[in-house]
Design an enzyme around this catalytic site. Sequence first.
Site, PDB file in Angstrom:
ATOM      1  CD  GLU A  90      39.047  38.123  38.082  1.00  0.00           C
ATOM      2  OE1 GLU A  90      39.824  37.650  38.976  1.00  0.00           O
ATOM      3  OE2 GLU A  90      39.015  39.138  37.945  1.00  0.00           O
TER       4      GLU A  90
ATOM      5  CG  PHE B 123      37.480  45.347  50.456  1.00  0.00           C
ATOM      6  CD1 PHE B 123      37.451  45.735  48.976  1.00  0.00           C
ATOM      7  CD2 PHE B 123      38.371  45.169  51.006  1.00  0.00           C
ATOM      8  CE1 PHE B 123      38.761  45.720  48.292  1.00  0.00           C
ATOM      9  CE2 PHE B 123      39.698  44.999  50.271  1.00  0.00           C
ATOM     10  CZ  PHE B 123      40.116  45.566  48.921  1.00  0.00           C
ATOM     11  CB  ILE B 124      37.011  39.587  51.309  1.00  0.00           C
ATOM     12  CG1 ILE B 124      36.661  39.577  49.451  1.00  0.00           C
ATOM     13  CG2 ILE B 124      35.733  39.273  51.640  1.00  0.00           C
ATOM     14  CD1 ILE B 124      36.236  38.295  48.943  1.00  0.00           C
TER      15      ILE B 124
ATOM     16  N   GLY C 292      45.231  38.269  41.743  1.00  0.00           N
ATOM     17  CA  GLY C 292      44.596  37.688  42.750  1.00  0.00           C
ATOM     18  C   GLY C 292      43.957  36.416  42.546  1.00  0.00           C
TER      19      GLY C 292
ATOM     20  CG  ASP D  59      32.453  44.139  42.985  1.00  0.00           C
ATOM     21  OD1 ASP D  59      31.413  43.941  43.317  1.00  0.00           O
ATOM     22  OD2 ASP D  59      33.152  45.005  43.301  1.00  0.00           O
TER      23      ASP D  59
HETATM   24  P1  IMP Z   1      34.986  43.745  38.831  1.00  0.00           P
HETATM   25  O1  IMP Z   1      35.920  44.413  37.776  1.00  0.00           O
HETATM   26  O2  IMP Z   1      34.272  44.919  39.485  1.00  0.00           O
HETATM   27  O3  IMP Z   1      34.210  42.617  38.511  1.00  0.00           O
HETATM   28  O4  IMP Z   1      36.252  43.525  39.971  1.00  0.00           O
HETATM   29  C1  IMP Z   1      37.075  42.524  39.769  1.00  0.00           C
HETATM   30  C2  IMP Z   1      38.381  42.779  40.389  1.00  0.00           C
HETATM   31  O5  IMP Z   1      38.376  43.841  41.368  1.00  0.00           O
HETATM   32  C3  IMP Z   1      38.999  41.639  41.069  1.00  0.00           C
HETATM   33  O6  IMP Z   1      39.459  40.835  40.126  1.00  0.00           O
HETATM   34  C4  IMP Z   1      39.545  41.782  41.913  1.00  0.00           C
HETATM   35  O7  IMP Z   1      41.069  42.012  41.783  1.00  0.00           O
HETATM   36  C5  IMP Z   1      39.144  43.118  42.427  1.00  0.00           C
HETATM   37  N1  IMP Z   1      38.379  43.029  43.527  1.00  0.00           N
HETATM   38  C6  IMP Z   1      37.104  43.208  43.474  1.00  0.00           C
HETATM   39  N2  IMP Z   1      36.652  43.216  44.592  1.00  0.00           N
HETATM   40  C7  IMP Z   1      37.422  42.843  45.765  1.00  0.00           C
HETATM   41  C8  IMP Z   1      37.428  42.732  47.119  1.00  0.00           C
HETATM   42  O8  IMP Z   1      36.427  42.707  47.591  1.00  0.00           O
HETATM   43  N3  IMP Z   1      38.851  42.416  47.498  1.00  0.00           N
HETATM   44  C9  IMP Z   1      40.034  42.585  46.890  1.00  0.00           C
HETATM   45  N4  IMP Z   1      39.838  42.772  45.564  1.00  0.00           N
HETATM   46  C10 IMP Z   1      38.626  43.101  44.805  1.00  0.00           C
HETATM   47 MG    MG Z   2      41.575  40.427  40.027  1.00  0.00          MG
END
Ligand code: IMP
Ligand code: MG
Length: 188
Positions: A110, A161-162, A58, A114
């Site tokens: 990153e 979500f995006i 991403g 999230d």
């Molecule tokens: P975290 O581990 O919950 O912080 O999520 C981080 C990873 O989840 C990011 O590197 C993204 O790849 C994926 N992610 C989180 N939110 C989104 C979103 O809204 N759209 C697409 N991918 C997301």
């Molecule tokens: Mg990611």
Amino acid sequence: MTDGNVQDFLISDGFIFEKRIYNKDIKEKTKRIGEEITKYYKDNNINDNINVLTILKGAKPFSELLNNYLKFNKTNFDFRAKSYKGTTRGKLKLEKPDFEIEGKNFLIVEDIVDSGNTIKAVKECLYEKGAKDIKIVSLFKTNLCPEELKPNWFCFINDLFIIGFGLDLNDKYRDLEDIWFLKNKKVD
Ligand code: IMP
Ligand code: MG
């Protein structure tokens, strides 16, 4: 936001997305953040080489753009992490690092921080192997992200979500140049 312009909406797998952040805004914000990061390393006299670590897949487009504004000695590496299934968070998978870590400075790039789980796991992995310093920059952060995992620099805050500019829905839509927001709140 425009109302009723069909080009600003995208329907996929029963989800409705709306275009809300344009490529031009991403470019402007990224330039400003890149300059701030450059200033930080300069002001703090950090002259060691910085390992810029892009979390795949991403963060690739954001990292490529950002790299234009990072004016210090750096080496680029990619690191694969995967955790999403559709619009829902799943089990995190990290690849084994194939670059030197001990005594190195890292700038992790990153797409979105999230829950912070991905960043937490990547940081733990690097610190366990002797990383000297780790900084985080992300295109997005959500309000869910705990304070201690908050990126040092980020471009936008968003809780929906995006997709687009690297962010995917089941590996689709990464190539969209703008950012599209899911019209309903993110489901966990
Ligand atoms: P975290 O581990 O919950 O912080 O999520 C981080 C990873 O989840 C990011 O590197 C993204 O790849 C994926 N992610 C989180 N939110 C989104 C979103 O809204 N759209 C697409 N991918 C997301
Ligand atoms: Mg990611």
